[in-house]
Design a protein around this motif. Structure first.
Motif, mmCIF file in Angstrom:
data_model
loop_
_atom_site.group_PDB
_atom_site.id
_atom_site.type_symbol
_atom_site.label_atom_id
_atom_site.label_comp_id
_atom_site.label_asym_id
_atom_site.label_seq_id
_atom_site.Cartn_x
_atom_site.Cartn_y
_atom_site.Cartn_z
ATOM 1 N N ASN A 107 -51.893 -22.601 23.735
ATOM 2 C CA ASN A 107 -52.867 -23.127 24.696
ATOM 3 C C ASN A 107 -54.115 -22.235 24.754
ATOM 4 O O ASN A 107 -55.252 -22.723 24.821
ATOM 5 C CB ASN A 107 -52.211 -23.236 26.069
ATOM 6 N N LEU A 110 -56.259 -22.858 21.677
ATOM 7 C CA LEU A 110 -57.037 -24.088 21.826
ATOM 8 C C LEU A 110 -58.214 -23.876 22.782
ATOM 9 O O LEU A 110 -59.314 -24.387 22.543
ATOM 10 C CB LEU A 110 -56.138 -25.219 22.329
ATOM 11 N N MET A 155 -54.591 -30.382 26.552
ATOM 12 C CA MET A 155 -54.334 -29.219 25.696
ATOM 13 C C MET A 155 -52.971 -28.600 26.011
ATOM 14 O O MET A 155 -52.268 -28.119 25.109
ATOM 15 C CB MET A 155 -55.441 -28.180 25.869
#
Length: 653
Positions: A107, A110, A155
């Motif tokens: 995460n 991203l 996400m």
């Protein structure tokens, strides 16, 4: 799930009275089943006339209460010793921390790329893999994430999917290769895979919460385990279907087993294995949404929170994001397998093109970081929940009274009486009825399994709620099969209808089951009826497909012979096509029942009650005993329904 591999006439010992021969009405399966139902109704009425004596009530609850209390004690011990027991200190806690950290790390990566970098990377990668059409679909998907204000949640969901799919493939592909190369291992693992695919998704949650606690780690493991069976099965199938001649030729040249695997079997089975990867990803998308119940967060949690508040607009926003994510991942991973739309690039340009794509991705990330873009700003999102809620209220005003009347009628005249019949009859009579149905439709072995399943449900202490769930499943299944057969026959009769139906069915089978609850709640409110409506729509696509495929698979020569004898279209359907498509029809019934069960249980999130509600309560209120007992009861119901509908046609190696 069970598959049909034996011809329609196959019989096992003790199942000669299948109702297919010339033995009179009493030898017909449907008539025997009807007699079982009549006996059950008479037993229920007799019990009521006698004032419900103690010997004729529900299953005694002492054993179930003791079992739940023991499980609660286990849970209390785990909570008290989670940081002291070596099993948790040096095993489960390490896994939990590792997986939780992996999800957080992905995460963070991203987020580091920013929304601009993630979008550029996703679009370029999808173009290179699947062509410009899929690249546009991926771009639209990211646009939906941004414009709905759910970029960060998306996400989080994507991070969970990546982690869980990696785990599933890490274990699933080697297991599939081993199953493909070893007949003994294949036979040993096949019933385990059958059991895992019969289990509704909800039944997976509690055991992993017990071991890994609430949060991302538990969600990643449960998603990986749920998504594991297809990649194992399909990888094994791909390895086993490699041409024997190619293997023999390679062996004769002195190749080692490792060389045969890496140089022959894996390359030749590549497409099939990639199909398994695709199916694993789609199941992971489905399960990671359900895992929001155990603290997974992301888009699933957005839907769960919206449904709990009956906010259809917010649920629609999150549902749209999940649908786009599922479709995009399906198209990208599906293209990896067949490669039909992959851009054809000359070999000399491939390396420079890859370098240019990497440079574009890095540039996008740098620009995003310099501009401090991060995730898409929420104040730039579109509030589509407001018009959706307005539209929902308009629809509710227009058809609300009719929908409420339909729901009330269904509850009063169908669900209620059926639930009363199953829960109000003597438990031993219901068990005998289940065993009798197993004997009629699948033989002695399944009769014993059916009886043991119902006894186990009783011993778990959730008899009444299990009977409520069973009544919901039976009602939804009857509607699903009736609609599925009609639409499947229509699809098989008309090629234009088939062309129209196929993309619709593809789309419906791509959607995660959670999403089906949104329109059901919007139209019917909360309660068991919207859960049944969602279950019917969710289970319809495979039933329609199987009926269509079965009828289209009838040999042309047989149809021509029947037409030459003067058969009408109705006679052709009822006397030739449906009987010859019996295997596909039975599989359609089986798949419909299993899918309906999984969705009905999930309907607890919209007020369906019964076993699904017990699972949710167990998770929400730390009542582990109740939750696990309900989860096991769901498994036993699924096992009973699966074996009765497909027991005589269990898969063979």
């Amino acid at each position: 799930m069970a598959t049909v591999t034996e011809p329609a006439g196959t019989k096992e010992a003790g199942t000669e009275n299948t109702g297919d021969g010339d033995g009179g009405l009493l030898r017909r399966s449907w008539f025997q089943a009807l007699l079982v139902v009549v006996v059950l109704i008479l037993g229920y009425q007799l019990t009521r006339l006698m004032g419900s004596p103690s010997w004729a009530g529900g299953f005694p609850g002492a054993t179930g209460s003791a079992f739940m209390a023991w499980l609660d004690g286990v849970y209390a011990w785990i909570v008290a010793n989670r940081n002291d027991s070596p099993l948790f200190l040096y095993f489960f806690n390490y896994i939990s921390v590792g997986l939780g950290s992996a999800v957080v790390l992905i995460n963070q990566v991203l987020n580091t790329f920013t929304w601009l970098g993630v979008t550029v990377i996703g679009v370029l990668a999808s173009w290179r893999i699947a062509g410009w059409r899929v690249a546009l679909l991926v771009l639209a998907t990211f646009a939906v994430f941004a414009l709905t204000g759910l970029w960060n949640e998306s996400m989080t969901t994507l991070s969970l999917i990546i982690t869980s799919v990696f785990i599933a493939l890490l274990f699933g592909v080697p297991l599939g290769i081993l199953a493909g190369r070893s007949e003994g291992f294949y036979r040993a693992i096949r019933p385990v895979l059958d059991f895992m695919q019969i289990m509704p998704a909800f039944a997976y949650l509690l055991p992993f919460v017990l071991l890994f606690g609430i949060g991302n780690a538990s969600a990643a493991v449960v998603t990986a385990v749920y998504a594991l069976p297809p990649v194992v099965r399909i990888t094994a199938l791909g390895i086993r279907e490699v041409n024997k001649g190619a293997i023999e030729a390679t062996t004769s040249l002195g190749s080692t087993p490792w060389q045969i695997l890496t140089k022959v079997q894996l390359p030749l089975a590549k497409r099939t294995i990639l199909l398994g990867v695709n199916q694993t990803i789609m199941l992971a998308v489905s399960m990671v949404v359900i895992a929001s119940v155990i603290g997974a967060g992301g888009l699933g949690d957005a839907i769960y929170q919206a449904l709990s508040k009956i906010n259809v607009g917010q649920a629609f926003q999150a549902g749209l994001a999940i649908v786009m994510l599922a479709i995009a991942m399906d198209r990208v991973t599906g293209a990896v397998g067949h490669g039909a739309h992959t851009p054809r690039i000359e070999a000399r340009y491939r390396l420079p093109l890859l370098g240019g794509m990497l440079a574009a991705a890095v540039a996008a990330m740098i620009v995003g970081r310099l501009l401090d873009l991060g995730g898409w700003p929420r104040d730039l999102s579109l509030r589509i929940d407001i018009p959706v809620n307005a539209f929902d209220k308009a629809i509710e005003a227009a058809i609300g009274p009719a929908a409420a009347a339909l729901g009330s009628w269904t509850q009063s005249w169908i669900l209620g009486p059926l639930d009363n019949l199953l829960s109000g009859s003597p438990w031993w009579l219901v068990t005998l009825a289940a065993a009798a149905l197993g004997l009629i439709f699948a033989g002695r072995r399944v009769a014993v399994i059916s009886a043991l399943c119902f006894i186990a449900i009783g011993l778990l202490g959730v008899w009444d709620n299990a009977m409520a769930t069973l009544s919901q499943v039976l009602v939804a299944t009857v509607v699903t099969i009736a609609l599925g057969v009609v639409l499947g026959v229509l699809m098989s009769r008309n090629d234009v209808v088939a062309v129209v139906f196929r993309p619709v069915l593809d789309f419906m089978q791509t959607l995660p089951p959670f999403v089906y609850l949104i329109p059901a709640v919007a139209l019917l409110g909360l309660g068991p009826v919207p859960a049944l409506a969602a279950a019917v729509i969710f289970a319809l696509p495979p039933v329609i497909r199987l009926v269509n495929d079965g009828i289209r698979g009838v040999p042309e020569g047989t149809l021509e012979a029947a037409v030459s004898q003067g058969s009408t279209k109705w006679q052709l359907l009822t006397k030739v096509e449906l009987p010859m498509a019996r295997g596909s029809l039975l599989l359609a019934v089986n798949q419909g029942i299993i899918l309906v069960l999984s969705m009905v249980v999930m309907g607890a999130l919209v007020g369906a009650g019964a076993l699904g509600n017990d699972v949710v309560l167990g998770l929400a209120q730390n009542e582990l005993g109740l939750g696990i007992a309900a989860g096991l009861a769901i498994v036993f119901l699924g096992l009973f329904l699966d074996r009765v509908t497909q027991g005589r046609r269990a898969p063979r190696a």
